[in-house]
Design a protein around this motif. Structure first.
Motif, PDB file in Angstrom:
ATOM      1  N   ARG A  18     -72.362 114.948  28.321  1.00  0.00           N
ATOM      2  CA  ARG A  18     -72.332 115.918  29.253  1.00  0.00           C
ATOM      3  C   ARG A  18     -73.145 115.377  30.492  1.00  0.00           C
ATOM      4  N   SER A  19     -72.996 115.964  31.563  1.00  0.00           N
ATOM      5  CA  SER A  19     -73.596 115.754  32.835  1.00  0.00           C
ATOM      6  C   SER A  19     -74.937 115.841  32.334  1.00  0.00           C
ATOM      7  N   ALA A  20     -75.944 115.149  32.925  1.00  0.00           N
ATOM      8  CA  ALA A  20     -77.471 115.385  32.590  1.00  0.00           C
ATOM      9  C   ALA A  20     -77.780 116.969  33.068  1.00  0.00           C
ATOM     10  N   GLU A  21     -77.083 117.482  34.144  1.00  0.00           N
ATOM     11  CA  GLU A  21     -77.542 118.651  34.639  1.00  0.00           C
ATOM     12  C   GLU A  21     -77.127 119.789  33.495  1.00  0.00           C
TER      13      GLU A  21
ATOM     14  N   GLU B 100     -78.102 111.030  37.213  1.00  0.00           N
ATOM     15  CA  GLU B 100     -76.759 111.185  37.804  1.00  0.00           C
ATOM     16  C   GLU B 100     -75.611 110.722  36.702  1.00  0.00           C
ATOM     17  N   ALA B 101     -76.248 110.091  35.283  1.00  0.00           N
ATOM     18  CA  ALA B 101     -75.476 109.572  34.379  1.00  0.00           C
ATOM     19  C   ALA B 101     -75.365 110.959  33.572  1.00  0.00           C
TER      20      ALA B 101
ATOM     21  N   ALA C 277     -93.564 125.935  36.922  1.00  0.00           N
ATOM     22  CA  ALA C 277     -93.744 124.418  37.030  1.00  0.00           C
ATOM     23  C   ALA C 277     -92.361 123.617  36.501  1.00  0.00           C
ATOM     24  N   VAL C 278     -92.084 123.883  35.578  1.00  0.00           N
ATOM     25  CA  VAL C 278     -91.102 123.057  34.785  1.00  0.00           C
ATOM     26  C   VAL C 278     -89.710 123.092  35.446  1.00  0.00           C
ATOM     27  N   ARG C 279     -89.373 124.396  35.766  1.00  0.00           N
ATOM     28  CA  ARG C 279     -88.084 124.724  36.547  1.00  0.00           C
ATOM     29  C   ARG C 279     -88.133 124.064  37.695  1.00  0.00           C
ATOM     30  N   SER C 280     -89.348 123.880  38.370  1.00  0.00           N
ATOM     31  CA  SER C 280     -89.509 123.374  39.773  1.00  0.00           C
ATOM     32  C   SER C 280     -89.446 121.803  39.778  1.00  0.00           C
ATOM     33  N   ALA C 281     -89.970 121.227  38.745  1.00  0.00           N
ATOM     34  CA  ALA C 281     -89.871 119.745  38.736  1.00  0.00           C
ATOM     35  C   ALA C 281     -88.706 119.454  38.377  1.00  0.00           C
ATOM     36  N   VAL C 282     -87.892 120.102  37.403  1.00  0.00           N
ATOM     37  CA  VAL C 282     -86.532 119.631  37.166  1.00  0.00           C
ATOM     38  C   VAL C 282     -85.541 119.889  38.288  1.00  0.00           C
ATOM     39  N   GLY C 283     -85.644 120.941  38.920  1.00  0.00           N
ATOM     40  CA  GLY C 283     -84.916 121.302  40.132  1.00  0.00           C
ATOM     41  C   GLY C 283     -84.974 120.413  41.225  1.00  0.00           C
ATOM     42  N   ARG C 284     -86.381 119.854  41.360  1.00  0.00           N
ATOM     43  CA  ARG C 284     -86.550 118.569  42.476  1.00  0.00           C
ATOM     44  C   ARG C 284     -85.835 117.044  42.054  1.00  0.00           C
ATOM     45  N   LEU C 285     -85.939 116.962  40.418  1.00  0.00           N
ATOM     46  CA  LEU C 285     -85.234 116.013  40.023  1.00  0.00           C
ATOM     47  C   LEU C 285     -83.634 115.945  40.271  1.00  0.00           C
ATOM     48  N   LEU C 286     -83.051 117.192  40.012  1.00  0.00           N
ATOM     49  CA  LEU C 286     -81.767 117.106  40.168  1.00  0.00           C
ATOM     50  C   LEU C 286     -81.244 117.421  41.583  1.00  0.00           C
TER      51      LEU C 286
ATOM     52  N   HIS D  64     -82.460 106.512  40.431  1.00  0.00           N
ATOM     53  CA  HIS D  64     -81.482 106.638  41.532  1.00  0.00           C
ATOM     54  C   HIS D  64     -82.077 106.418  43.108  1.00  0.00           C
ATOM     55  N   ARG D  65     -83.308 106.975  43.405  1.00  0.00           N
ATOM     56  CA  ARG D  65     -83.906 106.807  44.728  1.00  0.00           C
ATOM     57  C   ARG D  65     -84.068 105.406  45.002  1.00  0.00           C
ATOM     58  N   GLN D  66     -84.663 104.692  43.979  1.00  0.00           N
ATOM     59  CA  GLN D  66     -85.161 103.403  44.217  1.00  0.00           C
ATOM     60  C   GLN D  66     -83.747 102.315  44.123  1.00  0.00           C
ATOM     61  N   ARG D  67     -82.722 102.734  43.592  1.00  0.00           N
ATOM     62  CA  ARG D  67     -81.415 101.782  43.562  1.00  0.00           C
ATOM     63  C   ARG D  67     -81.085 102.135  45.159  1.00  0.00           C
ATOM     64  N   ALA D  68     -80.832 103.433  45.592  1.00  0.00           N
ATOM     65  CA  ALA D  68     -80.382 103.672  46.752  1.00  0.00           C
ATOM     66  C   ALA D  68     -81.406 103.134  47.939  1.00  0.00           C
TER      67      ALA D  68
END
Length: 121
Positions: A59-62, A47-48, A83-92, A99-103
């Protein structure tokens, strides 16, 4: 099964040869910049902002992750592009683990974090 990080490392090793064969100028990024972006993303999440290796601007991480397209040919050759696109897409889509742990902590304190990391997310 090969994980996405291994596939990306492999693509980063083979990309310079592919670029040289196709007349593409080498990137100006440094190992230090890539290490700093990795640390920053781990600490602050996707998100940073990250430092764009093409010009050094924040720039945005995305937007920086969009540079994945640069390794598309090498990843395709390693049968790892999806596989990489799927993993990156999931993270985004879901946010980084940080982020999930802070939330989870904001919602339920330490117990919320424990539920997150021990549950099926």
């Amino acid at each position: 099964m090969t994980d996405s990080r291994t596939l990306l490392r492999s693509a980063r090793r083979t990309q310079p040869l592919d670029d040289a064969q196709n007349g593409v100028a080498p990137p100006s990024e440094t190992g230090e910049l890539l290490a700093a972006n990795t640390w920053w993303a781990a600490r602050h999440g996707l998100e940073a902002t990250l430092c764009d290796p093409r010009d050094g601007r924040q720039r945005s991480a995305e937007a920086v992750v969009a540079l994945l397209d640069r390794t598309e040919r090498a990843l395709s050759a390693a049968a790892g592009l999806e596989a990489v696109r799927s993993a990156v897409g999931r993270l985004l889509r879901l946010g980084s683990p940080a982020h999930r742990q802070r939330a989870a902590y904001r919602r339920g304190g330490v117990r919320g974090v424990l539920e997150l990391i021990t549950g099926d997310w």
